[in-house]
Design an enzyme around this catalytic site. Structure first.
Site, short mmCIF file in Angstrom:
data_model
loop_
_atom_site.label_atom_id
_atom_site.label_comp_id
_atom_site.label_asym_id
_atom_site.label_seq_id
_atom_site.Cartn_x
_atom_site.Cartn_y
_atom_site.Cartn_z
N GLU A 183 0.68 -1.35 -0.02
CA GLU A 183 -0.08 0.00 -0.08
C GLU A 183 0.90 1.13 0.03
OE1 GLU A 183 -0.70 -2.62 1.81
OE2 GLU A 183 -2.71 -3.41 1.73
N GLN A 208 -8.12 -6.62 12.12
CA GLN A 208 -7.96 -5.60 11.13
C GLN A 208 -8.65 -4.26 11.34
OE1 GLN A 208 -7.95 -7.45 6.99
NE2 GLN A 208 -5.83 -8.08 7.18
N LYS A 258 -17.41 -0.65 6.61
CA LYS A 258 -17.85 -1.69 5.53
C LYS A 258 -19.44 -1.75 5.28
CE LYS A 258 -17.29 -6.62 4.06
NZ LYS A 258 -16.68 -7.54 3.94
N MET A 317 24.42 8.54 1.56
CA MET A 317 24.33 9.89 2.15
C MET A 317 24.74 9.84 3.62
SD MET A 317 24.10 13.06 1.56
CE MET A 317 23.19 13.79 0.19
#
Lengths: 165, 561
Positions: free
Chosen positions: B49, B112, B161, B475
């Site tokens: 994601e 979840q 949902k 770096m």
């Protein structure tokens, strides 16, 4: 370049009366390292709008940022830094103080002088309601201190501009 | 007629002219993707994601529109956080939709479930939890409006949902207006007038452009303004491309890894005109030595940017394009003509700085990373869309690829988010099918979102990756070399995959160059292959980015090569 003098500012906000708005405001302060000295939230006449009164400290540039950052929050409708104007400010406290036999008269005299009210009492304590400016509250509490203050609940400042705008 | 929450979402996508979304499904999001598949909106299914949000960010910049993401609840939502934070720092309009557990389970520590609105409050411009299906349409509409208006930024909408599945009547809403949100576009003319008075008096002006110029589409106005003032132009990392990098008046980027002439010019100018910038610490260095002789005019749409870091003489709150238009109008009215010879001593001085200390590196029989970028620039005629990862690769890209067009340089400027460049390149490629899109990467950062190679291959997105491979987190290693007596703690990454084989295992093409004479042939082959390609350049391991201003030092005290 920075004026390092810290000033106390009372800021009045009108915000959307929605869940999470207080957290956005508190989060802005904590995330950017600004102080909140007191904060008071309550409904207004419009059920969709709440008023938040908060007292903060910072130098001039920080106060400017605080005002701008508050304005930037999508749920903040209006920011009014009252310290820039003429305003009235009050705070209420409930104080539970020990009422020893030898102190009772003195406590009641102070209540009279400061125009407070005893709102509850039992055999050992008085609970006093005091309203006034922050300075008045401090003076009153200082005088009560030697008697033995058991608990204090303060509302934090609430304020309104004296302007009619 | 009643339609579902998912259908309402699709209806609004259509109204908002969304043609692509980036996302990944999951238990709570099934219904959204089920409905999405029935539309003609393209779904680019990512593999993580974070990649979806960076891709939407790259897409938004390349297309100059709003990028859209859809992910599931819980871990799907938390994986978007870095992408949101990056888009927030860079003011990129992205709308992320997260599915949430059903309303009746919220607060139950359900499977979840995560309070994503709470988590993302400080890294989004605004966010919403939709509490009832009646609020859905207005909220989604508002999310797009808030994301793209004013100073743009990411907005997250969390939809339970049961609301996605629920039904209600829908009729299209008019454009939202919010009493608590009203960006200022048109500047205060009193301030514009004050600015013109300072411009008239200036002998050594410098224009400092930022990402705001690109976001407001003000590049043409900026170029006109600079020519009229005959004033040199520098631009922040986010502003690269806002002004042509090949123009005579171009100074290069300022700041920690800025050009000598850009930093010296800011250090000596008598007027600094900041346009769409926020005077970030990487640009200012030690704050009280920044532009010490200059009066500063600061144009920005976000009032909080002004006087946040530096004091300014003239604050102008407004949209860059509109503000530059108003400046022009007033200069016309006052018939303000800048004598082109007035700034000549100043421009001569700058020319001298340019010739005494240009950007340079030592050519050796080992590949120099700067050389790779220079050849890439030549071979693409400067016309590619360049995205970068973060670190040395990003700075070399900024220094050695000369950006002439806005939105041709796409980088995680504010957050400095490693793993940004590749998914952003995927997004940019989706937005500009006919353009060459190149991600300039390091061997460290490319590994942070390499899984998106599967996405690039799946959708035949011919993104090119140039890895400047020094087997270090370069770096940080540079800082260790310069400031930590070469103690290379936790920066060596010898244990890395074979990037050629890695590309091949995904079904992409892998190429490698280990010697300078192989650089051009590899670029030639890689850039002309119509597939995703990894080009792995084994570069000088201990090359540093110069100039460099140590953190907290004045910007005119640069370490040169």
């Amino acid at each position: 370049m920075r004026t390092m003098t810290e000033e106390k500012h009372t800021i009045s906000l009108l915000v959307d009366n929605q869940p999470g708005v207080l957290s956005r405001i508190a989060g802005m302060f904590s995330g950017r390292g600004y102080n909140i000295e007191s904060l008071c939230v309550a409904a207004t006449m419009d059920p969709l709008v709440s008023r938040i009164t908060l007292v903060t400290t910072g130098d001039q540039l920080i106060i400017e940022q605080i005002n701008k950052q508050l304005n930037k929050l999508v749920n903040v409708i209006k920011v009014h830094d009252l310290t820039e104007t003429d305003f009235v400010e009050r705070e209420t406290a409930l104080v539970k103080v020990r009422a020893r036999p030898g102190h009772k008269a003195e406590i009641l005299r102070l209540v009279d002088i400061f125009k407070c009210k005893v709102v509850d009492t039992n055999t050992t304590h008085y609970t006093i309601e005091v309203t006034g400016t922050v300075e008045k509250l401090s003076a009153f509490l200082n005088l009560l201190k030697p008697m033995g203050i058991k608990e204090i609940a303060r509302t934090g400042s609430i304020a309104l501009s004296r302007n009619n705008k | 007629m009643k339609i579902t929450g998912a259908q309402i979402l699709m209806a609004i996508f259509k109204e908002e002219r969304v043609d692509t979304v980036f996302g990944m499904t999951g238990g709570a999001a099934i219904d959204i993707f089920d409905e999405l598949a029935r539309t003609n909106i393209q779904h680019i299914m990512v593999r993580h994601e974070q990649g979806a949000v960076h891709a939407a960010d790259g897409y938004a910049r390349a297309k100059r529109s709003v990028g859209v993401c859809i992910v599931t609840s819980g871990p799907g939502a938390t994986n978007t956080v870095s992408g949101l934070a990056s888009a927030y720092m860079d003011s990129i309009p992205v709308v992320v939709f997260t599915a949430q557990v059903p309303t009746n389970l919220i607060g139950n520590d359900a499977f979840q479930e995560v309070d994503i609105v709470g988590i993302t409050r400080p890294c989004t411009k605004h966010n919403y939890l939709v509490r009832s299906i009646e609020d859905l349409a207005r909220t989604v509409k508002e999310a797009f409006y808030v994301a793209r208006s004013g100073r743009p930024g990411p907005v997250l909408v969390d939809i339970p949902k049961d609301i996605i599945q629920g039904k209600t009547a829908y009729k299209p809403l008019r454009a939202p207006s919010l009493k608590s949100y009203n960006p200022t576009y048109k500047p205060n003319m009193k301030q514009v007038k004050k600015a013109i008075n300072l411009i008239r008096e200036a002998r050594k002006p410098v224009i400092f452009a930022g990402g705001g110029v690109i976001l407001s589409g003000a590049s043409r106005e900026l170029a006109e303004f600079a020519r009229r003032l005959n004033a040199p132009v520098t631009a922040s990392l986010m502003g690269l491309g806002a002004f042509p990098g090949t123009d005579e008046l171009w100074l290069g980027m300022p700041g920690m890894h800025g050009t000598y002439r850009a930093n010296m010019s800011i250090g000596s100018c008598d007027l600094l005109i900041g346009i769409g910038v926020r005077f970030d610490d990487r640009v200012t260095g030690k704050i009280d030595t920044f532009a010490p002789h200059a009066k500063i005019i600061h144009i920005d749409i976000d009032p909080t940017s002004i006087r946040k870091n530096i004091p300014v003489a003239v604050p102008i709150v407004g949209d860059c394009k509109i503000a530059l238009g108003e400046l022009k109008k007033l200069m016309d009215e006052e018939a303000l003509i800048i004598d082109p010879y007035k700034n000549k001593p100043w421009l001569d001085q700058i020319e001298e700085w340019k010739s005494t200390n240009p950007l340079s590196y030592e050519q050796m029989d080992i590949i120099k990373p700067q050389y790779v970028i220079e050849r890439l620039y030549d071979m693409t005629n400067g016309q590619a869309i360049i995205t970068t990862e973060v670190g040395q690769n990003q700075m070399w890209a900024a220094q050695y690829y000369h950006f002439d067009q806005p939105n041709s340089f796409i980088t995680s400027g504010g957050l400095g988010c490693m793993g940004f460049g590749f998914p952003a390149a995927i997004g940019a490629q989706v937005a500009s099918q006919d353009k060459l899109v190149v991600d300039i990467a390091g061997d460290g950062s490319i590994q942070m979102n390499i899984q998106e190679m599967a996405t690039a291959v799946q959708y035949s997105l011919p993104v090119k990756i140039v890895i400047l491979n020094n087997k270090y987190l370069g770096m940080v290693r540079q800082w260790q070399q310069l400031f930590y007596e070469k103690r290379y703690a936790s920066t060596s990454i010898d244990e890395a995959p074979d990037f050629v084989k890695l590309a091949e295992s995904y079904g992409a093409v892998g190429l490698r160059a280990t010697r300078p004479q192989e650089v051009v042939p590899v670029l030639k082959e890689g850039l002309s292959t119509p597939k995703p390609v990894i080009m792995d350049f084994w570069v000088d391991r201990e090359e540093c980015v110069y100039p460099m201003v140590p953190a907290g030092a004045p910007m005119t005290e640069m370490l040169l090569v």
